[in-house]
Design a protein around this motif. Structure first.
Motif, PDB file in Angstrom:
ATOM      1  N   PHE A 424       0.739  -1.254  -0.296  1.00 46.36           N
ATOM      2  CA  PHE A 424       0.066   0.100   0.188  1.00 46.36           C
ATOM      3  C   PHE A 424       0.838   1.317   0.046  1.00 46.36           C
ATOM      4  CE2 PHE A 424      -3.383  -2.783   0.833  1.00 46.36           C
ATOM      5  CZ  PHE A 424      -4.709  -1.985   0.223  1.00 46.36           C
ATOM      6  N   ASN A 425       2.164   1.241   0.517  1.00 48.49           N
ATOM      7  CA  ASN A 425       2.985   2.351   0.339  1.00 48.49           C
ATOM      8  C   ASN A 425       4.448   1.948   0.204  1.00 48.49           C
ATOM      9  OD1 ASN A 425       2.550   5.361   0.536  1.00 48.49           O
ATOM     10  ND2 ASN A 425       3.968   5.090   1.950  1.00 48.49           N
ATOM     11  N   SER A 426       5.143   1.351   0.965  1.00 50.22           N
ATOM     12  CA  SER A 426       6.704   1.049   1.001  1.00 50.22           C
ATOM     13  C   SER A 426       7.003  -0.173   1.772  1.00 50.22           C
ATOM     14  CB  SER A 426       7.292   2.115   1.590  1.00 50.22           C
ATOM     15  OG  SER A 426       6.899   2.356   2.654  1.00 50.22           O
ATOM     16  N   PRO A 427       7.771  -0.856   1.306  1.00 49.90           N
ATOM     17  CA  PRO A 427       8.399  -2.121   1.759  1.00 49.90           C
ATOM     18  C   PRO A 427       8.916  -1.997   3.184  1.00 49.90           C
ATOM     19  CG  PRO A 427       9.847  -1.713   0.202  1.00 49.90           C
ATOM     20  CD  PRO A 427       8.791  -0.638   0.231  1.00 49.90           C
ATOM     21  N   THR A 428       8.297  -1.444   4.336  1.00 56.12           N
ATOM     22  CA  THR A 428       8.509  -1.417   5.390  1.00 56.12           C
ATOM     23  C   THR A 428       7.631  -1.866   6.518  1.00 56.12           C
ATOM     24  OG1 THR A 428       7.497   0.920   6.046  1.00 56.12           O
ATOM     25  CG2 THR A 428       9.609   0.858   5.059  1.00 56.12           C
ATOM     26  N   THR A 429       7.995  -2.227   7.822  1.00 57.85           N
ATOM     27  CA  THR A 429       7.127  -2.979   8.661  1.00 57.85           C
ATOM     28  C   THR A 429       6.174  -1.927   9.212  1.00 57.85           C
ATOM     29  OG1 THR A 429       8.837  -2.442  10.255  1.00 57.85           O
ATOM     30  CG2 THR A 429       8.858  -4.721   9.693  1.00 57.85           C
ATOM     31  N   GLU A 430       6.497  -0.800   9.180  1.00 60.87           N
ATOM     32  CA  GLU A 430       5.572   0.397   9.709  1.00 60.87           C
ATOM     33  C   GLU A 430       4.476   0.745   8.861  1.00 60.87           C
ATOM     34  OE1 GLU A 430       4.480   3.873  12.207  1.00 60.87           O
ATOM     35  OE2 GLU A 430       5.650   2.012  12.445  1.00 60.87           O
ATOM     36  N   ALA A 431       4.669   0.627   7.266  1.00 61.54           N
ATOM     37  CA  ALA A 431       3.600   0.713   6.427  1.00 61.54           C
ATOM     38  C   ALA A 431       2.606  -0.411   6.532  1.00 61.54           C
ATOM     39  CB  ALA A 431       4.401   0.663   4.993  1.00 61.54           C
ATOM     40  N   ALA A 432       3.322  -1.632   6.718  1.00 57.67           N
ATOM     41  CA  ALA A 432       2.436  -2.724   6.776  1.00 57.67           C
ATOM     42  C   ALA A 432       1.720  -2.882   7.785  1.00 57.67           C
ATOM     43  CB  ALA A 432       3.266  -4.149   6.801  1.00 57.67           C
ATOM     44  N   MET A 433       2.175  -2.366   9.066  1.00 56.92           N
ATOM     45  CA  MET A 433       1.050  -2.290  10.140  1.00 56.92           C
ATOM     46  C   MET A 433       0.220  -1.145   9.881  1.00 56.92           C
ATOM     47  SD  MET A 433       4.059  -2.813  13.076  1.00 56.92           S
ATOM     48  CE  MET A 433       3.281  -2.289  14.566  1.00 56.92           C
ATOM     49  N   LEU A 434       0.556   0.038   9.399  1.00 56.33           N
ATOM     50  CA  LEU A 434      -0.481   1.030   9.237  1.00 56.33           C
ATOM     51  C   LEU A 434      -1.725   0.680   8.322  1.00 56.33           C
ATOM     52  CD1 LEU A 434      -1.602   3.906   9.393  1.00 56.33           C
ATOM     53  CD2 LEU A 434      -0.026   4.575   7.517  1.00 56.33           C
ATOM     54  N   SER A 435      -1.214  -0.088   7.252  1.00 54.51           N
ATOM     55  CA  SER A 435      -2.385  -0.765   6.541  1.00 54.51           C
ATOM     56  C   SER A 435      -3.370  -1.792   7.111  1.00 54.51           C
ATOM     57  CB  SER A 435      -1.615  -1.471   5.201  1.00 54.51           C
ATOM     58  OG  SER A 435      -1.178  -2.603   5.734  1.00 54.51           O
ATOM     59  N   GLY A 436      -2.540  -2.505   8.109  1.00 52.31           N
ATOM     60  CA  GLY A 436      -3.414  -3.504   8.811  1.00 52.31           C
ATOM     61  C   GLY A 436      -4.482  -2.671   9.792  1.00 52.31           C
ATOM     62  N   VAL A 437      -4.100  -1.824  10.350  1.00 49.48           N
ATOM     63  CA  VAL A 437      -5.009  -0.823  11.313  1.00 49.48           C
ATOM     64  C   VAL A 437      -5.962  -0.240  10.525  1.00 49.48           C
ATOM     65  CG1 VAL A 437      -4.967   1.153  12.564  1.00 49.48           C
ATOM     66  CG2 VAL A 437      -3.116  -0.424  13.050  1.00 49.48           C
ATOM     67  N   ARG A 438      -5.802   0.096   9.245  1.00 54.47           N
ATOM     68  CA  ARG A 438      -6.749   0.706   8.416  1.00 54.47           C
ATOM     69  C   ARG A 438      -7.654  -0.136   7.886  1.00 54.47           C
ATOM     70  NH1 ARG A 438      -3.291   5.667   5.420  1.00 54.47           N
ATOM     71  NH2 ARG A 438      -3.463   7.270   7.172  1.00 54.47           N
ATOM     72  N   ALA A 439      -7.242  -1.375   7.279  1.00 54.47           N
ATOM     73  CA  ALA A 439      -8.217  -2.521   6.770  1.00 54.47           C
ATOM     74  C   ALA A 439      -9.254  -2.776   7.996  1.00 54.47           C
ATOM     75  CB  ALA A 439      -7.147  -3.635   6.411  1.00 54.47           C
ATOM     76  N   ALA A 440      -8.634  -2.812   9.341  1.00 54.84           N
ATOM     77  CA  ALA A 440      -9.549  -3.305  10.352  1.00 54.84           C
ATOM     78  C   ALA A 440     -10.551  -2.160  10.669  1.00 54.84           C
ATOM     79  CB  ALA A 440      -8.779  -3.482  11.569  1.00 54.84           C
ATOM     80  N   ALA A 441     -10.124  -0.984  10.377  1.00 58.79           N
ATOM     81  CA  ALA A 441     -10.967   0.115  10.441  1.00 58.79           C
ATOM     82  C   ALA A 441     -11.933   0.333   9.627  1.00 58.79           C
ATOM     83  CB  ALA A 441     -10.265   1.397  10.559  1.00 58.79           C
ATOM     84  N   SER A 442     -11.607  -0.210   8.404  1.00 56.47           N
ATOM     85  CA  SER A 442     -12.709  -0.126   7.344  1.00 56.47           C
ATOM     86  C   SER A 442     -13.672  -1.197   7.501  1.00 56.47           C
ATOM     87  CB  SER A 442     -12.003  -0.274   6.027  1.00 56.47           C
ATOM     88  OG  SER A 442     -11.059   0.704   5.575  1.00 56.47           O
ATOM     89  N   LEU A 443     -13.359  -2.436   7.947  1.00 63.59           N
ATOM     90  CA  LEU A 443     -14.452  -3.454   8.324  1.00 63.59           C
ATOM     91  C   LEU A 443     -15.465  -2.848   9.119  1.00 63.59           C
ATOM     92  CD1 LEU A 443     -12.602  -6.861   8.554  1.00 63.59           C
ATOM     93  CD2 LEU A 443     -14.002  -5.874   6.563  1.00 63.59           C
ATOM     94  N   ARG A 444     -14.804  -1.914  10.124  1.00 61.51           N
ATOM     95  CA  ARG A 444     -15.860  -1.552  11.301  1.00 61.51           C
ATOM     96  C   ARG A 444     -16.581  -0.063  10.739  1.00 61.51           C
ATOM     97  NH1 ARG A 444     -11.974   0.136  14.886  1.00 61.51           N
ATOM     98  NH2 ARG A 444     -13.609   0.763  16.408  1.00 61.51           N
ATOM     99  N   GLY A 445     -16.521   0.127   9.494  1.00 57.21           N
ATOM    100  CA  GLY A 445     -16.908   1.534   8.893  1.00 57.21           C
ATOM    101  C   GLY A 445     -16.531   2.501   9.361  1.00 57.21           C
ATOM    102  N   VAL A 446     -15.114   2.524   9.633  1.00 51.44           N
ATOM    103  CA  VAL A 446     -14.424   3.929  10.244  1.00 51.44           C
ATOM    104  C   VAL A 446     -13.649   4.312   8.999  1.00 51.44           C
ATOM    105  CG1 VAL A 446     -12.818   4.707  11.882  1.00 51.44           C
ATOM    106  CG2 VAL A 446     -14.326   2.892  12.975  1.00 51.44           C
ATOM    107  N   SER A 447     -13.698   5.735   8.893  1.00 52.13           N
ATOM    108  CA  SER A 447     -12.790   6.247   7.626  1.00 52.13           C
ATOM    109  C   SER A 447     -11.251   6.309   7.936  1.00 52.13           C
ATOM    110  CB  SER A 447     -13.444   7.523   7.155  1.00 52.13           C
ATOM    111  OG  SER A 447     -14.634   7.426   6.993  1.00 52.13           O
ATOM    112  N   PRO A 448     -10.571   6.041   6.941  1.00 57.10           N
ATOM    113  CA  PRO A 448      -9.087   6.044   7.383  1.00 57.10           C
ATOM    114  C   PRO A 448      -8.828   7.580   7.773  1.00 57.10           C
ATOM    115  CG  PRO A 448      -9.521   5.836   5.158  1.00 57.10           C
ATOM    116  CD  PRO A 448     -10.780   5.735   5.708  1.00 57.10           C
ATOM    117  N   SER A 449      -7.720   7.724   8.347  1.00 52.04           N
ATOM    118  CA  SER A 449      -7.494   9.303   8.844  1.00 52.04           C
ATOM    119  C   SER A 449      -5.821   9.103   8.929  1.00 52.04           C
ATOM    120  CB  SER A 449      -7.875   9.438  10.225  1.00 52.04           C
ATOM    121  OG  SER A 449      -7.200   8.612  11.371  1.00 52.04           O
TER     122      SER A 449
END
Length: 449
Positions: A424-449
């Protein structure tokens, strides 16, 4: 618990485990499928009892990683942090010269480029640092407005001489990720310049997977379970996996996070209709390209190379050997006495990596060992071959335009299926984790910030 939402996550890497943490906190029942026998994905380290500490570090933590910093403090892992040197040795045809990311004086004494080029590079770097808040190595929502379709190479050549680019900026990009600057978006290079200066580098003593394991606590882990099929029936998601014995296992869940490399995600969700995975998302997954990674590791005597060093090849060519990283270790001799050693990770260039991937271990060592002196001419003549790790999906390539595609997909993700990964952005652990947080939020109907 009646009425409790049941969510599946496919992929136990940094993205999938970050998503698991958010969903467990939200009160969901989470089942996590991971094909390997442990968590961490491409950030997972290998472990060998012959060395102390027994870990082969795969990825680093940098001091400006916000999510990871918060979790390291929350989990009380500060004592696990092992600081490593920020000095990079850049080699010009076998002549390595040190360059520290936190020392302007180091840049001024750097001999591979003329003084006027070093000054121009420093001025350009300071200009990008002044715009730091506009760039982000991890967040496509912030990077996308600056993804103008140009490459890192085009950006570099417009700001500095070709020599300065090839021996200052290029090796600091390709030496960490191994993809070609000609293939990646200019915003990636700009964000790197804006953030890397003055940063501190660390590894976790027991491996980066420590964070993945803590984040997955509370989830129902299905390790050694390879998902083979995903279908939507009756408003539910049906997941079929093969367990460690090759037996099929089926789970029925309400929704799903797919946190695998993009090509695997595309294949797994191929049977889902466009109402679940639309054409734009499918195209985003199917067109993501990767550079594979091959880590060939040796043991050498302490003192024969600089410790905690990152040695990379400069120049525009795809070199036979791209980089080496050294870490201090202790090894017990035949009498049980500790002996100081260096664990040396050697990474072939792009062509050699692709040629050697999947070949027998003996052939891989035989091909790489003669290349060690191309980066460090005084490399010991008798290194001890120690370990090899392969990553077929090593580094997702952030091509021009993908940041914009990623930002649009991030905003549009919705139940019952969302996606996560460092692509979703760059091959770093931080980018991977941010994408996971946002994917979970989207399942819950929360818009990304």
């Amino acid at each position: 618990m009646p009425g409790r939402v049941r969510t599946a996550i496919i992929g136990g890497g940094m993205a999938g485990c970050a998503a698991a943490r958010e969903l467990v906190k939200a009160g969901r029942e989470v089942v996590l499928f991971e094909a390997a026998d442990g968590l961490g994905g491409r950030a997972r380290s290998w472990h060998r009892p012959e060395i102390e500490p027994d870990v082969g570090i795969n990825l680093m933590y940098v001091s400006f990683y916000r999510l990871m910093s918060e979790q390291i403090r929350e989990y009380g892992l500060e004592d696990q942090l092992m600081k490593i040197s920020s000095t990079v040795y850049i080699s010009d045809h076998g002549k390595p010269v040190g360059l520290s990311s936190d020392s302007p004086a180091s840049l001024l004494s750097y001999r591979h480029v003329p003084l006027r080029d070093r000054i121009a590079f420093l001025i350009n770097t300071l200009r990008e640092v002044s715009r730091r808040k506009h760039f982000d190595l991890f967040d496509p929502l912030r990077s996308a407005p600056h993804d103008d379709g140009t490459t890192a190479t085009a950006y570099g050549h417009s700001r500095m001489s070709k020599r300065a680019f090839d021996y200052l900026l290029r090796p600091q990009i390709e030496g960490f990720w191994n993809f070609a600057c000609e293939d990646i978006a200019s915003v990636h290079a700009r964000a790197l310049l804006a953030w890397m200066g003055g940063s501190n580098f660390y590894v976790l003593r027991n491996g980066m997977e420590t964070l993945a394991e803590r984040n997955a606590e509370g989830a129902d882990l299905r390790l050694s379970h390879e998902v083979t099929d995903i279908r939507s029936e009756g408003g539910k998601i049906h997941i079929t996996a093969s367990d460690a014995d090759g037996q099929p296992v089926t789970e029925i869940v309400d929704d799903l996070v797919v946190a695998t490399p993009a090509p695997i995600a595309a294949k797994l969700t191929a049977s889902l209709g466009p109402d679940i995975v639309n054409g734009q998302t499918r195209k985003f997954l199917e067109t993501q390209e990767y550079e594979p990674a091959l880590s060939v590791t040796y043991l050498v005597d302490a003192g024969s190379l600089p410790s905690e060093a990152h040695i990379v090849a400069g120049g525009p060519e795809d070199p036979p050997l791209r980089n080496m990283i050294t870490y201090p270790r202790q090894v017990r001799d035949e009498h049980g006495r500790p002996k100081d050693k260096l664990l040396v990770f050697a990474y072939p260039g792009r062509a050699n990596t692709r040629r050697l991937l999947g070949r027998p271990t003996e052939e891989q060592f035989a091909a790489v060992t003669p290349l060690l002196k191309t980066l460090w001419p005084d490399f010991p003549a008798d290194p001890e071959p120690f370990h090899i790790a392969e990553r077929p999906y090593g580094f997702p390539i952030p091509a021009p335009g993908r940041y914009r595609m990623s930002a649009e997909l991030t905003r549009r993700q919705a139940p019952p299926v969302t996606f996560a990964g460092d692509y979703f952005n760059s091959p770093t652990t931080e980018a991977a984790m941010l994408s996971g947080v946002r994917a979970a939020a989207s399942l819950r109907g929360v818009s990304p910030s």
